[in-house]
Write a protein that holds these residues in place. Structure first.
Motif, PDB file in Angstrom:
ATOM      1  N   GLU A 135       0.868  -1.073  -0.116  1.00  0.00           N
ATOM      2  CA  GLU A 135       0.104   0.002   0.014  1.00  0.00           C
ATOM      3  C   GLU A 135       0.779   1.364  -0.017  1.00  0.00           C
ATOM      4  OE1 GLU A 135      -2.440  -0.542   3.309  1.00  0.00           O
ATOM      5  OE2 GLU A 135      -3.538  -2.110   2.565  1.00  0.00           O
ATOM      6  N   GLU A 136       2.045   1.332   0.841  1.00  0.00           N
ATOM      7  CA  GLU A 136       2.654   2.408   0.784  1.00  0.00           C
ATOM      8  C   GLU A 136       3.589   2.575  -0.537  1.00  0.00           C
ATOM      9  OE1 GLU A 136       3.494   4.832   3.134  1.00  0.00           O
ATOM     10  OE2 GLU A 136       1.474   4.030   4.214  1.00  0.00           O
ATOM     11  N   ASP A 137       3.997   1.521  -1.133  1.00  0.00           N
ATOM     12  CA  ASP A 137       4.693   1.616  -2.481  1.00  0.00           C
ATOM     13  C   ASP A 137       3.672   2.227  -3.532  1.00  0.00           C
ATOM     14  OD1 ASP A 137       6.960   0.852  -3.940  1.00  0.00           O
ATOM     15  OD2 ASP A 137       5.595  -0.589  -4.853  1.00  0.00           O
ATOM     16  N   GLU A 138       2.475   1.491  -3.503  1.00  0.00           N
ATOM     17  CA  GLU A 138       1.472   2.074  -4.561  1.00  0.00           C
ATOM     18  C   GLU A 138       1.075   3.596  -4.347  1.00  0.00           C
ATOM     19  OE1 GLU A 138      -1.000   2.705  -7.513  1.00  0.00           O
ATOM     20  OE2 GLU A 138       0.513   0.921  -7.263  1.00  0.00           O
ATOM     21  N   ARG A 139       1.016   4.003  -3.179  1.00  0.00           N
ATOM     22  CA  ARG A 139       0.820   5.550  -2.568  1.00  0.00           C
ATOM     23  C   ARG A 139       1.874   6.223  -3.371  1.00  0.00           C
ATOM     24  NH1 ARG A 139       2.713   8.680   0.800  1.00  0.00           N
ATOM     25  NH2 ARG A 139       3.911   7.192   1.657  1.00  0.00           N
ATOM     26  N   ASN A 140       3.149   5.753  -3.222  1.00  0.00           N
ATOM     27  CA  ASN A 140       4.173   6.434  -3.522  1.00  0.00           C
ATOM     28  C   ASN A 140       4.403   6.774  -5.118  1.00  0.00           C
ATOM     29  OD1 ASN A 140       7.578   6.044  -4.302  1.00  0.00           O
ATOM     30  ND2 ASN A 140       7.028   7.519  -2.716  1.00  0.00           N
ATOM     31  N   ASP A 141       4.085   5.483  -5.649  1.00  0.00           N
ATOM     32  CA  ASP A 141       4.291   5.580  -7.041  1.00  0.00           C
ATOM     33  C   ASP A 141       3.195   6.452  -7.645  1.00  0.00           C
ATOM     34  OD1 ASP A 141       5.953   3.520  -7.358  1.00  0.00           O
ATOM     35  OD2 ASP A 141       4.510   1.889  -7.629  1.00  0.00           O
ATOM     36  N   ARG A 142       1.958   6.859  -6.869  1.00  0.00           N
ATOM     37  CA  ARG A 142       1.162   7.682  -7.502  1.00  0.00           C
ATOM     38  C   ARG A 142       1.453   9.214  -7.333  1.00  0.00           C
ATOM     39  NH1 ARG A 142      -2.708   4.199  -4.907  1.00  0.00           N
ATOM     40  NH2 ARG A 142      -2.735   5.519  -3.039  1.00  0.00           N
ATOM     41  N   GLU A 143       2.005   9.394  -6.040  1.00  0.00           N
ATOM     42  CA  GLU A 143       2.628  10.633  -5.962  1.00  0.00           C
ATOM     43  C   GLU A 143       3.666  11.049  -6.983  1.00  0.00           C
ATOM     44  OE1 GLU A 143       3.445  11.962  -1.959  1.00  0.00           O
ATOM     45  OE2 GLU A 143       2.594  10.475  -1.254  1.00  0.00           O
ATOM     46  N   LEU A 144       4.722   9.980  -7.257  1.00  0.00           N
ATOM     47  CA  LEU A 144       5.775  10.228  -8.109  1.00  0.00           C
ATOM     48  C   LEU A 144       5.252  10.393  -9.531  1.00  0.00           C
ATOM     49  CD1 LEU A 144       8.374   7.755  -7.099  1.00  0.00           C
ATOM     50  CD2 LEU A 144       8.646  10.249  -6.896  1.00  0.00           C
ATOM     51  N   ALA A 145       4.343   9.876  -9.845  1.00  0.00           N
ATOM     52  CA  ALA A 145       3.760   9.891 -11.142  1.00  0.00           C
ATOM     53  C   ALA A 145       2.958  10.955 -11.614  1.00  0.00           C
ATOM     54  CB  ALA A 145       2.586   8.624 -11.712  1.00  0.00           C
ATOM     55  N   GLU A 146       2.283  11.514 -10.546  1.00  0.00           N
ATOM     56  CA  GLU A 146       1.605  12.992 -10.649  1.00  0.00           C
ATOM     57  C   GLU A 146       2.645  14.081 -10.790  1.00  0.00           C
ATOM     58  OE1 GLU A 146      -1.124  15.812 -11.273  1.00  0.00           O
ATOM     59  OE2 GLU A 146      -1.202  13.716 -11.582  1.00  0.00           O
ATOM     60  N   LEU A 147       3.816  13.901  -9.948  1.00  0.00           N
ATOM     61  CA  LEU A 147       4.793  15.032 -10.130  1.00  0.00           C
ATOM     62  C   LEU A 147       5.284  15.109 -11.519  1.00  0.00           C
ATOM     63  CD1 LEU A 147       6.714  14.465  -6.625  1.00  0.00           C
ATOM     64  CD2 LEU A 147       5.448  16.637  -7.298  1.00  0.00           C
ATOM     65  N   ILE A 148       5.953  13.953 -12.041  1.00  0.00           N
ATOM     66  CA  ILE A 148       6.544  13.831 -13.275  1.00  0.00           C
ATOM     67  C   ILE A 148       5.263  14.316 -14.415  1.00  0.00           C
ATOM     68  CG2 ILE A 148       7.632  12.287 -14.939  1.00  0.00           C
ATOM     69  CD1 ILE A 148       8.346  10.748 -12.386  1.00  0.00           C
ATOM     70  N   ARG A 149       4.221  13.884 -14.376  1.00  0.00           N
ATOM     71  CA  ARG A 149       3.332  14.067 -15.176  1.00  0.00           C
ATOM     72  C   ARG A 149       2.867  15.606 -15.285  1.00  0.00           C
ATOM     73  NH1 ARG A 149      -1.170  16.220 -15.728  1.00  0.00           N
ATOM     74  NH2 ARG A 149      -1.272  16.780 -13.503  1.00  0.00           N
ATOM     75  N   GLY A 150       2.952  16.172 -14.096  1.00  0.00           N
ATOM     76  CA  GLY A 150       2.807  17.709 -14.042  1.00  0.00           C
ATOM     77  C   GLY A 150       3.956  18.575 -14.455  1.00  0.00           C
ATOM     78  N   ALA A 151       4.937  18.168 -14.371  1.00  0.00           N
ATOM     79  CA  ALA A 151       6.270  18.638 -14.788  1.00  0.00           C
ATOM     80  C   ALA A 151       6.120  18.588 -16.381  1.00  0.00           C
ATOM     81  CB  ALA A 151       7.415  18.110 -14.298  1.00  0.00           C
ATOM     82  N   LEU A 152       5.879  17.257 -16.822  1.00  0.00           N
ATOM     83  CA  LEU A 152       5.979  17.377 -18.400  1.00  0.00           C
ATOM     84  C   LEU A 152       4.490  18.188 -19.234  1.00  0.00           C
ATOM     85  CD1 LEU A 152       6.858  13.497 -18.373  1.00  0.00           C
ATOM     86  CD2 LEU A 152       8.556  15.279 -19.038  1.00  0.00           C
ATOM     87  N   VAL A 153       3.817  18.065 -18.335  1.00  0.00           N
ATOM     88  CA  VAL A 153       2.703  19.011 -18.999  1.00  0.00           C
ATOM     89  C   VAL A 153       3.224  20.403 -19.006  1.00  0.00           C
ATOM     90  CG1 VAL A 153       0.419  19.707 -18.741  1.00  0.00           C
ATOM     91  CG2 VAL A 153       0.956  17.383 -18.627  1.00  0.00           C
ATOM     92  N   ARG A 154       3.395  21.077 -17.614  1.00  0.00           N
ATOM     93  CA  ARG A 154       3.676  22.370 -17.519  1.00  0.00           C
ATOM     94  C   ARG A 154       4.805  22.893 -18.357  1.00  0.00           C
ATOM     95  NH1 ARG A 154       5.184  21.574 -12.775  1.00  0.00           N
ATOM     96  NH2 ARG A 154       7.295  22.112 -12.579  1.00  0.00           N
ATOM     97  N   GLY A 155       6.017  22.123 -18.299  1.00  0.00           N
ATOM     98  CA  GLY A 155       7.155  22.556 -18.863  1.00  0.00           C
ATOM     99  C   GLY A 155       7.608  22.224 -20.417  1.00  0.00           C
TER     100      GLY A 155
END
Length: 213
Positions: A135-155
């Protein structure tokens, strides 16, 4: 490990330590567990061994954690939060001109963390032993993916779509598995696997013709 004065709430803990002395003891317990994991798999750890390594009584340990599983889950959660902090620093503005440099920066930072925390790798050999770790690993994956997605969309103008969000999430999960394999093969990270992972991210996540359908 976090400084005792800044110890966050920990999954698996019976209580969040409030006083500085209690925070220091919990930090010692987690640091001791990290050291032991450098030499031993999780199933060979026990609360008496962890308490002795931390220099605390078994009673003190049980004041904060019900069993070794809770200690290991708390330690894993702390490590995974450090992963998120690494990603937050990497995707902060200003972003590099080339998105491949951004993904390379993230990969290098996470590989560096694994070199500094060899005990981390033992938790991810084979399948994770406990549902709480998954559960902790899956939560972490979601957070990382959202950070990366946001940077690629924004930048870089990548599409702000559910499909691209799914792709970044899958890429984070695949990258985690390949990082596990790289560090299982070589304590410093197998260079060939890390190079293939870098190529995979560049071709799959960053390929404009793919990501834009």
């Amino acid at each position: 490990m976090p400084e005792p004065a800044a110890l966050p709430a920990l999954p698996g803990a019976l209580r969040t330590p409030q006083q500085a002395r209690s925070r220091e003891k919990v930090a010692r317990i987690l640091a001791a567990t990290a050291r032991l994991l450098e030499e031993l798999p999780p199933d060979e750890l026990g609360t008496k061994l962890i308490a002795a390594e931390a220099g605390v009584s078994i009673g003190v340990l049980y004041r904060f954690f019900p069993d070794k599983q809770a200690i290991i889950v708390a330690l894993a959660a702390d490590w995974l939060e450090q992963f998120v902090s690494i990603a937050e620093q990497a995707v902060a503005d200003p972003l590099p001109a080339d998105p491949a440099e951004l993904t390379g920066r993230l990969l290098d930072a996470h590989a560096g963390f694994r070199r500094e925390q060899p005990g981390f790798q033992r938790l991810w050999y084979g399948s994770m032993p406990w549902a709480a770790l998954r559960e902790e690993d899956e939560r972490n994956d979601r957070e990382l993916a959202e950070l990366i997605r946001g940077a690629l969309v924004r930048g870089y103008g990548y599409p702000d779509t559910p499909e691209f969000g799914r792709r970044t999430h899958l890429a984070v999960k695949a990258a985690g598995q390949l990082l596990n394999l790289a560090f299982e093969q070589d304590p410093q990270g197998d260079p060939g696997i890390l190079a293939e992972l870098r190529l995979m991210l560049e071709r799959w996540v960053l390929g404009r013709s793919v990501t834009q359908g």
